[in-house]
Design a protein around this motif. Sequence first.
Motif, PDB file in Angstrom:
ATOM      1  N   ASN A 179       0.831  -1.210   0.000  1.00  0.00           N
ATOM      2  CA  ASN A 179       0.000   0.000   0.000  1.00  0.00           C
ATOM      3  C   ASN A 179       0.861   1.255   0.000  1.00  0.00           C
ATOM      4  O   ASN A 179       0.556   2.236  -0.696  1.00  0.00           O
ATOM      5  CB  ASN A 179      -0.935  -0.002   1.206  1.00  0.00           C
ATOM      6  CG  ASN A 179      -2.078  -0.990   1.059  1.00  0.00           C
ATOM      7  OD1 ASN A 179      -2.446  -1.353  -0.056  1.00  0.00           O
ATOM      8  ND2 ASN A 179      -2.646  -1.434   2.171  1.00  0.00           N
ATOM      9  N   ARG A 180       1.952   1.238   0.813  1.00  0.00           N
ATOM     10  CA  ARG A 180       2.836   2.404   0.828  1.00  0.00           C
ATOM     11  C   ARG A 180       3.466   2.623  -0.548  1.00  0.00           C
ATOM     12  O   ARG A 180       3.523   3.754  -1.042  1.00  0.00           O
ATOM     13  CB  ARG A 180       3.945   2.211   1.864  1.00  0.00           C
ATOM     14  CG  ARG A 180       3.493   2.302   3.297  1.00  0.00           C
ATOM     15  CD  ARG A 180       4.691   2.455   4.222  1.00  0.00           C
ATOM     16  NE  ARG A 180       5.699   1.418   4.015  1.00  0.00           N
ATOM     17  CZ  ARG A 180       5.689   0.238   4.622  1.00  0.00           C
ATOM     18  NH1 ARG A 180       4.710  -0.063   5.460  1.00  0.00           N
ATOM     19  NH2 ARG A 180       6.648  -0.640   4.410  1.00  0.00           N
ATOM     20  N   GLU A 181       3.928   1.543  -1.143  1.00  0.00           N
ATOM     21  CA  GLU A 181       4.566   1.670  -2.450  1.00  0.00           C
ATOM     22  C   GLU A 181       3.555   2.098  -3.513  1.00  0.00           C
ATOM     23  O   GLU A 181       3.901   2.866  -4.422  1.00  0.00           O
ATOM     24  CB  GLU A 181       5.229   0.348  -2.831  1.00  0.00           C
ATOM     25  CG  GLU A 181       6.397  -0.016  -1.915  1.00  0.00           C
ATOM     26  CD  GLU A 181       7.041  -1.328  -2.276  1.00  0.00           C
ATOM     27  OE1 GLU A 181       6.564  -1.963  -3.251  1.00  0.00           O
ATOM     28  OE2 GLU A 181       8.014  -1.738  -1.604  1.00  0.00           O
ATOM     29  N   LEU A 182       2.315   1.609  -3.407  1.00  0.00           N
ATOM     30  CA  LEU A 182       1.287   2.031  -4.364  1.00  0.00           C
ATOM     31  C   LEU A 182       0.961   3.513  -4.214  1.00  0.00           C
ATOM     32  O   LEU A 182       0.783   4.226  -5.209  1.00  0.00           O
ATOM     33  CB  LEU A 182       0.015   1.191  -4.175  1.00  0.00           C
ATOM     34  CG  LEU A 182       0.067  -0.251  -4.707  1.00  0.00           C
ATOM     35  CD1 LEU A 182      -1.217  -0.992  -4.363  1.00  0.00           C
ATOM     36  CD2 LEU A 182       0.301  -0.269  -6.207  1.00  0.00           C
ATOM     37  N   ARG A 183       0.883   3.982  -2.951  1.00  0.00           N
ATOM     38  CA  ARG A 183       0.621   5.411  -2.749  1.00  0.00           C
ATOM     39  C   ARG A 183       1.768   6.256  -3.295  1.00  0.00           C
ATOM     40  O   ARG A 183       1.546   7.310  -3.902  1.00  0.00           O
ATOM     41  CB  ARG A 183       0.410   5.697  -1.267  1.00  0.00           C
ATOM     42  CG  ARG A 183      -0.888   5.157  -0.700  1.00  0.00           C
ATOM     43  CD  ARG A 183      -1.201   5.792   0.639  1.00  0.00           C
ATOM     44  NE  ARG A 183      -0.168   5.514   1.622  1.00  0.00           N
ATOM     45  CZ  ARG A 183      -0.194   4.479   2.445  1.00  0.00           C
ATOM     46  NH1 ARG A 183      -1.191   3.603   2.381  1.00  0.00           N
ATOM     47  NH2 ARG A 183       0.768   4.294   3.327  1.00  0.00           N
ATOM     48  N   ALA A 184       3.005   5.785  -3.072  1.00  0.00           N
ATOM     49  CA  ALA A 184       4.154   6.514  -3.599  1.00  0.00           C
ATOM     50  C   ALA A 184       4.140   6.519  -5.123  1.00  0.00           C
ATOM     51  O   ALA A 184       4.399   7.550  -5.756  1.00  0.00           O
ATOM     52  CB  ALA A 184       5.445   5.891  -3.075  1.00  0.00           C
ATOM     53  N   THR A 185       3.830   5.352  -5.714  1.00  0.00           N
ATOM     54  CA  THR A 185       3.769   5.265  -7.169  1.00  0.00           C
ATOM     55  C   THR A 185       2.652   6.138  -7.724  1.00  0.00           C
ATOM     56  O   THR A 185       2.810   6.799  -8.766  1.00  0.00           O
ATOM     57  CB  THR A 185       3.555   3.804  -7.603  1.00  0.00           C
ATOM     58  OG1 THR A 185       4.614   2.998  -7.075  1.00  0.00           O
ATOM     59  CG2 THR A 185       3.533   3.684  -9.113  1.00  0.00           C
ATOM     60  N   GLN A 186       1.519   6.157  -7.021  1.00  0.00           N
ATOM     61  CA  GLN A 186       0.402   6.995  -7.460  1.00  0.00           C
ATOM     62  C   GLN A 186       0.789   8.470  -7.442  1.00  0.00           C
ATOM     63  O   GLN A 186       0.478   9.219  -8.372  1.00  0.00           O
ATOM     64  CB  GLN A 186      -0.814   6.762  -6.564  1.00  0.00           C
ATOM     65  CG  GLN A 186      -2.050   7.539  -7.008  1.00  0.00           C
ATOM     66  CD  GLN A 186      -3.240   7.274  -6.097  1.00  0.00           C
ATOM     67  OE1 GLN A 186      -3.071   6.847  -4.961  1.00  0.00           O
ATOM     68  NE2 GLN A 186      -4.432   7.528  -6.589  1.00  0.00           N
ATOM     69  N   ALA A 187       1.476   8.887  -6.362  1.00  0.00           N
ATOM     70  CA  ALA A 187       1.910  10.279  -6.278  1.00  0.00           C
ATOM     71  C   ALA A 187       2.902  10.602  -7.393  1.00  0.00           C
ATOM     72  O   ALA A 187       2.847  11.677  -7.998  1.00  0.00           O
ATOM     73  CB  ALA A 187       2.539  10.549  -4.913  1.00  0.00           C
ATOM     74  N   LEU A 188       3.820   9.644  -7.672  1.00  0.00           N
ATOM     75  CA  LEU A 188       4.788   9.876  -8.744  1.00  0.00           C
ATOM     76  C   LEU A 188       4.094   9.934 -10.105  1.00  0.00           C
ATOM     77  O   LEU A 188       4.432  10.785 -10.947  1.00  0.00           O
ATOM     78  CB  LEU A 188       5.837   8.766  -8.729  1.00  0.00           C
ATOM     79  CG  LEU A 188       6.925   8.856  -9.806  1.00  0.00           C
ATOM     80  CD1 LEU A 188       7.722  10.139  -9.656  1.00  0.00           C
ATOM     81  CD2 LEU A 188       7.853   7.642  -9.730  1.00  0.00           C
TER      82      LEU A 188
END
Length: 385
Positions: A179-188
């Motif tokens: 979930n953290r990586e998905l949120r980071a990827t979404q922000a990127l």
Amino acid sequence: MPLLKKLAENNYGVDRWVALLTWALLSVACLYFLAERPASPFLSEYWVITAACFAIFYLCFHWATREAPLPNEPKLRVILVAIQFITIVGLYFLVPYNFVAILMVLWAAQLPYFMPLNKAITASPIIALPHFLVYQFYWQDNFAWLSAVLFWTFIIFSMTMMGTQLREARARENEQRINRELRATQALLTEAGKQTERTRIARNIHDLLGHHLTALTINLQVAERKSAGEVQSLIEKSRSIAQLLLADVREAVSEIRESDVMDIAPAIAALNVTIPSKTVELDYPSPLEINNIYVAEAILALIQESLTNFMRHSSGDHYQATVSKNGHFINVVITDNGKLKHDIAKGNGINGLAERVSLAGGTLQFLAAPSFGIRAEFRGEPSDD
């Protein structure tokens, strides 16, 4: 009360509270019944040795199951678990009551943390064997085989329950990481989308409006030469206005391209995590503007991979990732106070990070042991070639 307060402050889990209660009731009951025996009165040498064994067991249990890292992980925990087993077997010889084997049930619940569950269950008959041998032949208990079989089933049950709990905890941890990586990827991706949209708008303005204004200026210039009098004066003014408008368009396109950057600070913030007994510190400027998508991806990958390794494998309790800009260069320094006993083995994860950093035009180096650390440097602007 101070001990209970300290235990509460140390995030003493429910399972450890239950173990503490079980140990307390069992040790009090055994010591009480021993004190009633003529051979082991209260505070006699026999009684004190037995009490010391109970105390040693729980001290080792407490340190072996604490979440905070221990020196020489995981070797010290394995030693503490081995001491617990030896202490329990010693108590079999000291305490004539076979229900002391409850301690072995508590001990067996720790094994899924050190070996696969199927191997722990396979070893369970060997774990229950000392109970049968000591009470059958040393204490001459004719029903020792029955109690040994019953406690063997309890041992398997405790292993299974703890193994299930451990799998669920790891699944939750993995889900949170994803979930953290998905949120980071979404922000990127959001920032990359903005960058792409700005580039498209700038290109359209330059290719369409700029070309049309250029054509209009040329046509007005031709018309100006073929006209005379008041009409020529009006056309000249129109051509001047068109030239000024074309200059404004070019300036606007240049400004859009100059601001063609991504702010990856929200993506880094999405990677932050709270870990019991450990500290995670992410230090970066906000906004953190990057104009190269490969550099942005490499920075996030460095933090993601190193943070995952810190949570899963590190014996340290402090992680820090610092991202800073120095002129046209971006520096990333990641440190972990866990101790290294040997040089870093470059496996698939390390090689993947090095390749990603190289693709982004950066350099990657490892900080010297004993603390683990990496340093990466990227050029903050795309090269001119």
